[in-house]
Design an enzyme around this catalytic site. Structure first.
Site, PDB file in Angstrom:
ATOM      1  N   MET A   1      -7.239  -0.493 -12.918  1.00 43.87           N
ATOM      2  CA  MET A   1      -7.234   0.063 -11.554  1.00 43.87           C
ATOM      3  C   MET A   1      -5.942  -0.289 -10.811  1.00 43.87           C
ATOM      4  O   MET A   1      -5.547   0.402  -9.872  1.00 43.87           O
ATOM      5  CB  MET A   1      -8.440  -0.441 -10.771  1.00 43.87           C
ATOM      6  CG  MET A   1      -9.743   0.184 -11.200  1.00 43.87           C
ATOM      7  SD  MET A   1     -11.007  -0.190  -9.969  1.00 43.87           S
ATOM      8  CE  MET A   1     -12.458   0.441 -10.799  1.00 43.87           C
TER       9      MET A   1
ATOM     10  N   LYS B   1     -13.806  -4.510   1.641  1.00 46.93           N
ATOM     11  CA  LYS B   1     -14.712  -3.359   1.474  1.00 46.93           C
ATOM     12  C   LYS B   1     -16.183  -3.716   1.721  1.00 46.93           C
ATOM     13  O   LYS B   1     -16.949  -2.887   2.203  1.00 46.93           O
ATOM     14  CB  LYS B   1     -14.553  -2.768   0.073  1.00 46.93           C
ATOM     15  CG  LYS B   1     -13.214  -2.080  -0.113  1.00 46.93           C
ATOM     16  CD  LYS B   1     -13.062  -1.503  -1.497  1.00 46.93           C
ATOM     17  CE  LYS B   1     -11.628  -1.005  -1.652  1.00 46.93           C
ATOM     18  NZ  LYS B   1     -11.352  -0.454  -2.962  1.00 46.93           N
TER      19      LYS B   1
ATOM     20  N   ALA C   1     -14.244  -2.995  -5.742  1.00 47.90           N
ATOM     21  CA  ALA C   1     -13.840  -1.810  -6.513  1.00 47.90           C
ATOM     22  C   ALA C   1     -14.862  -1.510  -7.606  1.00 47.90           C
ATOM     23  O   ALA C   1     -15.242  -0.351  -7.812  1.00 47.90           O
ATOM     24  CB  ALA C   1     -12.460  -2.035  -7.114  1.00 47.90           C
TER      25      ALA C   1
ATOM     26  N   SER D   1       0.815  -1.225   0.000  1.00 40.25           N
ATOM     27  CA  SER D   1       0.000   0.000   0.000  1.00 40.25           C
ATOM     28  C   SER D   1       0.847   1.273   0.000  1.00 40.25           C
ATOM     29  O   SER D   1       1.829   1.393   0.729  1.00 40.25           O
ATOM     30  CB  SER D   1      -0.914   0.022   1.227  1.00 40.25           C
ATOM     31  OG  SER D   1      -1.609   1.256   1.251  1.00 40.25           O
TER      32      SER D   1
HETATM   33  P1  NAP Z   1     -12.146  -8.053  -4.897  1.00 39.04           P
HETATM   34  O1  NAP Z   1     -13.382  -7.582  -4.222  1.00 39.04           O
HETATM   35  O2  NAP Z   1     -11.315  -9.135  -4.284  1.00 39.04           O
HETATM   36  O3  NAP Z   1     -12.605  -8.543  -6.389  1.00 39.04           O
HETATM   37  C1  NAP Z   1     -11.682  -9.123  -7.269  1.00 39.04           C
HETATM   38  C2  NAP Z   1     -12.263  -9.157  -8.678  1.00 39.04           C
HETATM   39  O4  NAP Z   1     -11.237  -9.631  -9.566  1.00 39.04           O
HETATM   40  C3  NAP Z   1     -13.446 -10.105  -8.860  1.00 39.04           C
HETATM   41  O5  NAP Z   1     -14.318  -9.545  -9.829  1.00 39.04           O
HETATM   42  C4  NAP Z   1     -12.759 -11.380  -9.408  1.00 39.04           C
HETATM   43  O6  NAP Z   1     -13.611 -12.199 -10.160  1.00 39.04           O
HETATM   44  C5  NAP Z   1     -11.732 -10.760 -10.294  1.00 39.04           C
HETATM   45  N1  NAP Z   1     -10.579 -11.591 -10.626  1.00 39.04           N
HETATM   46  C6  NAP Z   1      -9.558 -11.946  -9.816  1.00 39.04           C
HETATM   47  N2  NAP Z   1      -8.657 -12.683 -10.519  1.00 39.04           N
HETATM   48  C7  NAP Z   1      -9.110 -12.756 -11.787  1.00 39.04           C
HETATM   49  C8  NAP Z   1      -8.623 -13.367 -12.965  1.00 39.04           C
HETATM   50  N3  NAP Z   1      -7.465 -14.053 -12.988  1.00 39.04           N
HETATM   51  N4  NAP Z   1      -9.336 -13.249 -14.121  1.00 39.04           N
HETATM   52  C9  NAP Z   1     -10.496 -12.550 -14.110  1.00 39.04           C
HETATM   53  N5  NAP Z   1     -11.028 -11.966 -13.020  1.00 39.04           N
HETATM   54  C10 NAP Z   1     -10.336 -12.070 -11.865  1.00 39.04           C
HETATM   55  O7  NAP Z   1     -11.143  -6.864  -5.176  1.00 39.04           O
HETATM   56  P2  NAP Z   1     -11.520  -5.312  -5.397  1.00 39.04           P
HETATM   57  O8  NAP Z   1     -11.582  -4.593  -4.104  1.00 39.04           O
HETATM   58  O9  NAP Z   1     -12.694  -5.257  -6.295  1.00 39.04           O
HETATM   59  O10 NAP Z   1     -10.211  -4.779  -6.152  1.00 39.04           O
HETATM   60  C11 NAP Z   1      -9.932  -5.154  -7.492  1.00 39.04           C
HETATM   61  C12 NAP Z   1      -8.617  -4.532  -7.937  1.00 39.04           C
HETATM   62  O11 NAP Z   1      -8.741  -3.114  -8.058  1.00 39.04           O
HETATM   63  C13 NAP Z   1      -7.484  -4.788  -6.942  1.00 39.04           C
HETATM   64  O12 NAP Z   1      -6.342  -5.179  -7.664  1.00 39.04           O
HETATM   65  C14 NAP Z   1      -7.255  -3.454  -6.280  1.00 39.04           C
HETATM   66  O13 NAP Z   1      -5.906  -3.274  -5.918  1.00 39.04           O
HETATM   67  C15 NAP Z   1      -7.665  -2.489  -7.391  1.00 39.04           C
HETATM   68  N6  NAP Z   1      -8.154  -1.196  -6.856  1.00 39.04           N
HETATM   69  C16 NAP Z   1      -7.466  -0.072  -7.156  1.00 39.04           C
HETATM   70  C17 NAP Z   1      -7.932   1.145  -6.684  1.00 39.04           C
HETATM   71  C18 NAP Z   1      -7.179   2.388  -7.012  1.00 39.04           C
HETATM   72  O14 NAP Z   1      -7.411   3.395  -6.337  1.00 39.04           O
HETATM   73  N7  NAP Z   1      -6.323   2.385  -8.018  1.00 39.04           N
HETATM   74  C19 NAP Z   1      -9.083   1.229  -5.908  1.00 39.04           C
HETATM   75  C20 NAP Z   1      -9.767   0.057  -5.640  1.00 39.04           C
HETATM   76  C21 NAP Z   1      -9.281  -1.158  -6.114  1.00 39.04           C
HETATM   77  P3  NAP Z   1     -14.507 -13.357  -9.445  1.00 39.04           P
HETATM   78  O15 NAP Z   1     -15.722 -12.649  -8.881  1.00 39.04           O
HETATM   79  O16 NAP Z   1     -14.818 -14.294 -10.546  1.00 39.04           O
HETATM   80  O17 NAP Z   1     -13.632 -13.960  -8.369  1.00 39.04           O
END
Ligand code: NAP
Length: 284
Positions: free
Chosen positions: A224, A71, A136, A20
């Protein structure tokens, strides 16, 4: 500074958390605003999120950011006192205590929108594909619709989760039904002006399995996830003809700025922090 003269305590909770950049961002914002604060990384056990949050605030903590994978649990903890953004998102990334009660907001959507505008790809009138349906993605669906995108489709590896996200949004705002679609990754087909990767795949150097031919002329691919080098999703997008590519560093700083404003009542200047982080990413 608290009334006792000790700096107020803030932090970010996740699992994992070592990666982070939030401490750097909030400490820099604090220096900009001459606010004395501490901001730490807190690793919560996967089965111990609620206890971690209660301990932090029980010890006098002032505010927490919440990241993967907590979250949705943060939303449940703050359910009695949610901002409208958080209620619509069904996910919380910012917590604070007021009058002894836990409050929650979601600033991911504002962070994404301010970054898309900064990049010259504001979503108004655009076709947007959102890949992923986790915390996210939940945070950005309604802000994107609100910002006037022409249509938005949410696709996810687990299609049911994308359908659930759409159902939640349409339940809150039925007028969205015609412009908002959902499906599995294989239902992503079409031509999109903006394709946003909200999956965590890039953290493991794995792009989502998307069909080819998604990028309209002049389209933006936005991941993201952020990194020193183009992520797996951004490399895939370039190979598939995306004209522009950006990672989520600007969104990270934008969501942090919106959280800082909630906690301190001041909007920090994001540009110098974004530039410093970009330099730091290249040297680490
Ligand atoms: P999360 O709740 O754990 O959700 C993960 C998502 O990724 C789910 O839709 C999951 O699909 C999918 N996924 C994981 N591995 C995959 C793969 N190999 N192929 C296809 N889909 C896959 O995580 P989150 O909080 O939504 O965060 C998602 C990402 O956004 C993270 O990497 C986080 O670091 C990033 N993020 C960045 C910011 C920023 O400010 N830049 C803000 C928020 C989040 P399933 O439902 O099928 O498991």
């Amino acid at each position: 500074m608290s009334s006792s003269g000790t700096p107020k305590r803030y932090g970010v909770v996740g699992h994992p958390i070592a990666q982070s950049r939030s401490p750097f961002i909030h400490q820099t914002f604090g220096r900009q605003a001459a606010i004395d604060l501490t901001y730490e990384k807190i690793l919560a056990p996967l089965d111990g999120f609620a206890q971690t949050v209660h301990e932090f605030f029980g010890q006098g903590g002032a505010g927490l950011n919440i990241t993967v994978p907590f979250k949705e649990q943060a939303f449940e903890l703050a359910r009695a006192h949610l901002s409208e953004r958080a209620r619509l998102a069904g996910a919380v990334n910012t917590l604070w205590m007021r009058d002894g009660r836990l409050h929650g907001c979601n600033t991911d959507g504002v962070g994404l929108l301010t970054d898309l505008e900064r990049l010259g790809h504001g979503p108004k009138g655009k076709s947007v594909l959102l890949v992923g349906a986790g915390g996210a993605a939940k945070g950005v669906v309604l802000p994107l619709m609100d910002a006037g995108c022409a249509r938005l489709r949410v696709v996810n590896r687990t299609a049911a989760r994308a359908h659930g996200l759409r159902a939640h949004a349409v339940e809150q705002l039925p007028a969205l039904a015609d412009r908002l679609g959902a499906g599995g990754l294989d239902e992503a087909g079409g031509q999109w002006d903006i394709v946003i990767n909200a999956t965590s795949g890039s953290l493991h150097d794995t792009p989502p399995e998307l069909p080819p031919g998604l990028y309209a002329q002049g389209a933006l691919a936005y991941d993201m996830v952020y990194a020193a080098a183009p992520t797996a999703f951004l490399r895939q997008a370039r190979d598939q003809g995306a004209a522009h590519a950006a990672d989520g560093l600007g969104m990270l700083v934008g969501q942090a700025a919106a959280a800082f404003r909630i906690w301190h009542g001041l909007m920090p200047d994001v540009q110098p922090v974004l530039e410093a982080l970009r330099r730091e990413l290249h040297y680490t």
